[in-house]
Design a protein around this motif. Structure first.
Motif, short mmCIF file in Angstrom:
data_model
loop_
_atom_site.label_atom_id
_atom_site.label_comp_id
_atom_site.label_asym_id
_atom_site.label_seq_id
_atom_site.Cartn_x
_atom_site.Cartn_y
_atom_site.Cartn_z
N PHE A 121 8.75 -1.92 3.99
CA PHE A 121 7.88 -2.75 4.82
C PHE A 121 6.51 -2.08 4.98
O PHE A 121 5.48 -2.72 4.78
CB PHE A 121 8.52 -3.01 6.18
N VAL A 122 6.51 -0.80 5.34
CA VAL A 122 5.25 -0.08 5.56
C VAL A 122 4.42 -0.03 4.28
O VAL A 122 3.22 -0.32 4.29
CB VAL A 122 5.52 1.34 6.11
N THR A 123 5.06 0.30 3.16
CA THR A 123 4.36 0.37 1.87
C THR A 123 3.77 -0.99 1.52
O THR A 123 2.60 -1.09 1.12
CB THR A 123 5.31 0.83 0.76
N GLY A 128 -0.91 -4.19 0.74
CA GLY A 128 -1.26 -5.60 0.63
C GLY A 128 -0.47 -6.31 -0.46
O GLY A 128 -0.94 -7.29 -1.04
N GLU A 129 0.73 -5.84 -0.74
CA GLU A 129 1.59 -6.43 -1.77
C GLU A 129 1.83 -7.91 -1.49
O GLU A 129 1.98 -8.32 -0.35
CB GLU A 129 2.93 -5.68 -1.78
N LEU A 140 1.72 -15.08 -1.14
CA LEU A 140 2.22 -14.81 0.20
C LEU A 140 2.42 -13.30 0.38
O LEU A 140 3.02 -12.65 -0.48
CB LEU A 140 3.56 -15.54 0.40
N PRO A 141 1.93 -12.72 1.47
CA PRO A 141 2.12 -11.28 1.68
C PRO A 141 3.60 -10.91 1.77
O PRO A 141 4.36 -11.53 2.52
CB PRO A 141 1.42 -11.01 3.01
N ALA A 142 4.00 -9.93 0.99
CA ALA A 142 5.41 -9.53 0.93
C ALA A 142 5.87 -8.85 2.22
O ALA A 142 7.05 -8.87 2.55
CB ALA A 142 5.64 -8.62 -0.27
N GLY A 147 9.28 -7.28 6.64
CA GLY A 147 9.28 -6.90 8.05
C GLY A 147 10.38 -7.58 8.84
O GLY A 147 10.81 -7.06 9.88
N MET A 148 10.85 -8.73 8.35
CA MET A 148 11.93 -9.43 9.05
C MET A 148 13.24 -8.65 9.00
O MET A 148 14.05 -8.75 9.91
CB MET A 148 12.16 -10.82 8.44
N ILE A 149 13.43 -7.88 7.95
CA ILE A 149 14.69 -7.15 7.80
C ILE A 149 14.83 -6.08 8.89
O ILE A 149 15.80 -6.11 9.66
CB ILE A 149 14.82 -6.57 6.38
N PRO A 150 13.88 -5.14 9.00
CA PRO A 150 14.04 -4.17 10.09
C PRO A 150 13.98 -4.81 11.48
O PRO A 150 14.69 -4.39 12.39
CB PRO A 150 12.92 -3.16 9.88
#
Length: 190
Positions: A121-123, A128-129, A140-142, A147-150
């Motif tokens: 998520f941080v990477t 801007g992946e 769409l920003p990955a 971020g939904m997972i954590p």
């Protein structure tokens, strides 16, 4: 000692409220996803217009809903578990079983899931992946989905901690532990 339990139970109630609010938002997100799916189908079928971004969002919306609703499902005691023991163990035995399950399975699983998914998520956020690849043309920003997972596992861990507090308070004789149909949240989103 009782004051410590009361503070812990107030914290558990605050976690309940936060997960109820999150579930309320996700519920409307599911409606938005249904409208998005219908809109995409209509625009493709009748107007020949297709959007790879909108096509890409559909399964991610649903996956996010599942992740983010797990804590609320657990809060409402509607999670999957083996209730074969409920008739044998009684309320105190079930509280011990729930406490063991939370401590030995749920919380370690949530910690591992957050530990493993947080760096991605941080990477993704920092670089801007996007979702753009051979399979998808979406920009769409990955980090949104990553971020939904954590976030989902953090909310589930928090709810697990809240339920563990209730188990301990019940076992100590400080507070009742409403479960099943008598659970106050069975009334829904009111």
């Amino acid at each position: 000692m009782k004051a410590g339990f009361q503070a812990a139970l107030r914290a558990a109630d605050a976690i309940d409220r936060a997960n109820r609010r999150l579930a309320f938002v996700v519920r409307w997100g599911l409606l938005a996803n249904a409208l998005l799916i219908a809109g995409n189908a209509i625009s493709r079928k009748f107007f020949g217009i297709a959007s790879s971004t909108m096509q890409d969002v559909q399964p991610h919306f649903f996956a996010a809903a599942v992740l983010l609703m797990a804590a609320y499902t657990f809060k409402r005691d509607e999670h999957v578990r083996i209730d074969v023991f409920s008739g044998i163990l009684g309320p105190r035995g079930m509280a011990w079983l729930d406490l063991a399950g939370i401590a030995l399975v749920l919380l370690p699983l949530c910690v591992i899931a957050v530990w493993v998914t947080w760096p991605d998520f941080v990477t993704s956020f920092v670089t801007g992946e996007t979702r753009e690849s051979r399979e998808s043309l979406s920009r769409l920003p990955a980090w949104i989905m990553k971020g939904m997972i954590p976030l989902g596992f953090l909310s589930l861990a928090a709810q697990g901690a809240a339920e563990a507090v209730r188990c301990v308070a019940f076992l100590a004789g400080v507070a009742p532990r409403p479960l099943g149909v008598e659970h106050p949240d069975r009334r829904g989103f009111a």
